[in-house]
Design a protein around this motif. Structure first.
Motif, short mmCIF file in Angstrom:
data_model
loop_
_atom_site.label_atom_id
_atom_site.label_comp_id
_atom_site.label_asym_id
_atom_site.label_seq_id
_atom_site.Cartn_x
_atom_site.Cartn_y
_atom_site.Cartn_z
N ALA A 130 50.51 51.71 -0.69
CA ALA A 130 49.50 51.64 0.79
C ALA A 130 48.58 50.97 0.40
O ALA A 130 48.55 50.62 1.41
CB ALA A 130 48.32 53.63 0.03
N ARG A 131 48.09 50.32 -0.25
CA ARG A 131 47.43 48.81 -0.93
C ARG A 131 47.94 47.96 -0.06
O ARG A 131 47.04 46.93 0.39
CB ARG A 131 46.69 48.26 -1.97
CG ARG A 131 45.47 49.80 -2.43
CD ARG A 131 45.36 48.92 -3.67
NE ARG A 131 44.22 50.17 -4.31
CZ ARG A 131 43.55 49.89 -5.66
NH1 ARG A 131 43.50 48.73 -5.98
NH2 ARG A 131 41.71 51.21 -5.68
N VAL A 169 46.41 52.73 11.43
CA VAL A 169 48.00 52.03 10.50
C VAL A 169 46.79 52.85 9.10
O VAL A 169 47.10 53.55 8.69
CB VAL A 169 47.54 50.70 10.41
CG1 VAL A 169 48.33 50.20 9.02
CG2 VAL A 169 48.55 50.60 11.77
N LEU A 170 45.36 52.39 8.86
CA LEU A 170 44.52 52.64 8.31
C LEU A 170 44.79 54.58 7.93
O LEU A 170 44.65 55.12 6.74
CB LEU A 170 43.24 52.49 8.16
CG LEU A 170 43.15 51.19 8.00
CD1 LEU A 170 41.66 50.19 8.42
CD2 LEU A 170 43.62 50.04 7.13
N ARG A 171 44.56 54.71 9.12
CA ARG A 171 44.45 56.45 8.92
C ARG A 171 45.78 57.21 8.68
O ARG A 171 46.01 57.95 7.75
CB ARG A 171 43.88 56.71 10.15
CG ARG A 171 43.43 58.48 10.77
CD ARG A 171 43.06 58.67 11.32
NE ARG A 171 44.12 59.48 12.70
CZ ARG A 171 44.00 57.92 13.60
NH1 ARG A 171 42.27 57.25 13.35
NH2 ARG A 171 44.57 57.83 14.89
N THR A 172 46.63 56.63 8.86
CA THR A 172 48.41 56.40 8.50
C THR A 172 48.61 56.93 7.38
O THR A 172 48.93 57.98 6.71
CB THR A 172 48.78 56.18 10.12
OG1 THR A 172 48.85 56.55 11.15
CG2 THR A 172 50.18 56.33 8.86
N CYS A 219 44.68 54.13 23.02
CA CYS A 219 42.81 53.74 23.93
C CYS A 219 42.08 53.21 22.42
O CYS A 219 41.24 53.27 22.35
CB CYS A 219 42.89 54.86 23.46
SG CYS A 219 42.65 56.37 22.53
N GLN A 220 43.03 53.02 20.99
CA GLN A 220 42.20 52.76 19.84
C GLN A 220 42.92 51.40 19.27
O GLN A 220 44.63 51.40 19.43
CB GLN A 220 41.86 53.86 18.69
CG GLN A 220 43.44 54.47 18.35
CD GLN A 220 43.13 55.75 17.17
OE1 GLN A 220 42.23 56.04 17.21
NE2 GLN A 220 44.41 55.84 16.91
N PRO A 221 42.28 51.03 18.44
CA PRO A 221 43.16 49.47 17.61
C PRO A 221 44.39 50.33 16.87
O PRO A 221 43.79 50.94 16.15
CB PRO A 221 41.51 49.46 16.93
CG PRO A 221 40.44 49.08 17.52
CD PRO A 221 40.85 50.46 18.19
N ILE A 222 45.65 49.51 16.97
CA ILE A 222 46.17 49.72 16.14
C ILE A 222 45.76 50.10 14.30
O ILE A 222 46.19 50.47 13.78
CB ILE A 222 47.53 48.58 16.53
CG1 ILE A 222 48.78 49.49 15.84
CG2 ILE A 222 47.50 47.66 15.77
CD1 ILE A 222 48.96 50.92 16.82
N HIS A 223 44.71 48.78 14.45
CA HIS A 223 44.95 48.67 12.99
C HIS A 223 44.10 50.27 12.49
O HIS A 223 44.18 50.37 11.25
CB HIS A 223 43.89 47.77 12.20
CG HIS A 223 42.74 47.72 12.67
ND1 HIS A 223 42.89 47.39 13.60
CD2 HIS A 223 41.28 47.71 12.54
CE1 HIS A 223 41.73 46.98 13.88
NE2 HIS A 223 40.78 47.28 13.68
N GLU A 224 43.47 50.50 13.07
CA GLU A 224 42.50 52.16 13.46
C GLU A 224 44.03 53.12 12.75
O GLU A 224 43.87 53.78 11.21
CB GLU A 224 42.09 52.69 13.57
CG GLU A 224 40.47 50.84 13.85
CD GLU A 224 39.87 52.48 14.90
OE1 GLU A 224 39.56 53.23 15.52
OE2 GLU A 224 38.49 50.60 15.24
#
Length: 156
Positions: A140-141, A85-88, A78-83
């Motif tokens: 991470a970056r 990834v960033l949160r993970t 339900c949310q964009p996959i990039h969000e």
């Protein structure tokens, strides 16, 4: 020929795929009997191949009627996959967690095999030969930048 660990992993993944709810309950001793191995081999497969980083939740109940339940966690739909990834990833990520995320994305067919291999090589501790915690911050970056580029490109 594949080794017993790979065979047990593939068997469990097949059971999970065939399950309506994406969950399987097993008894360690019964599975060990099926594969003619010791129960600790089952523990090893579950501990190394069915981790949270790889997209699985494992619960166990000890005792007479004990079981091990393995559930496949789906990437957020339900949310964009990039969000996700960033949160993970956050501001730093260790090599094990990074490889787990890469594995999860490849399993979900969001990365192909070559992309996954390149990502793992780029974020390895051998490639990032600096001391901690700087190595985890650089990892991470790099991982965020590469995954966002790959995932945005594949969704266009």
């Amino acid at each position: 020929m594949r080794n017993i660990t790979d065979l047990i992993e593939q068997y469990l993944k097949q059971m999970i795929r065939e399950s309506a709810e994406g969950t399987v309950e097993i008894q360690r001793n019964e599975l060990a009997d099926k594969f003619s191995c010791v129960p600790s081999q089952i523990n090893y497969v579950i501990a190394t191949r069915f981790t949270l980083e790889r997209g699985y939740l494992v619960e166990s109940k000890r005792g007479g009627g004990g079981y091990i339940r393995i559930r496949k966690l789906e990437l957020p739909a339900c949310q964009p996959i990039h969000e996700h990834v960033l949160r993970t990833i956050g501001s730093r990520i260790d090599q094990s967690a990074a490889e787990g995320l890469i594995y999860q994305l490849a399993e979900a067919k969001l990365l192909n095999g070559r992309e996954a291999q390149l990502l793992k090589a780029a974020v390895s501790r051998e490639t990032l030969a600096v001391t901690l915690p700087l190595r985890d911050e650089i990892r991470a970056r790099l991982l965020k930048a590469m995954l966002i580029a790959l995932l945005v490109e594949s969704s266009s």
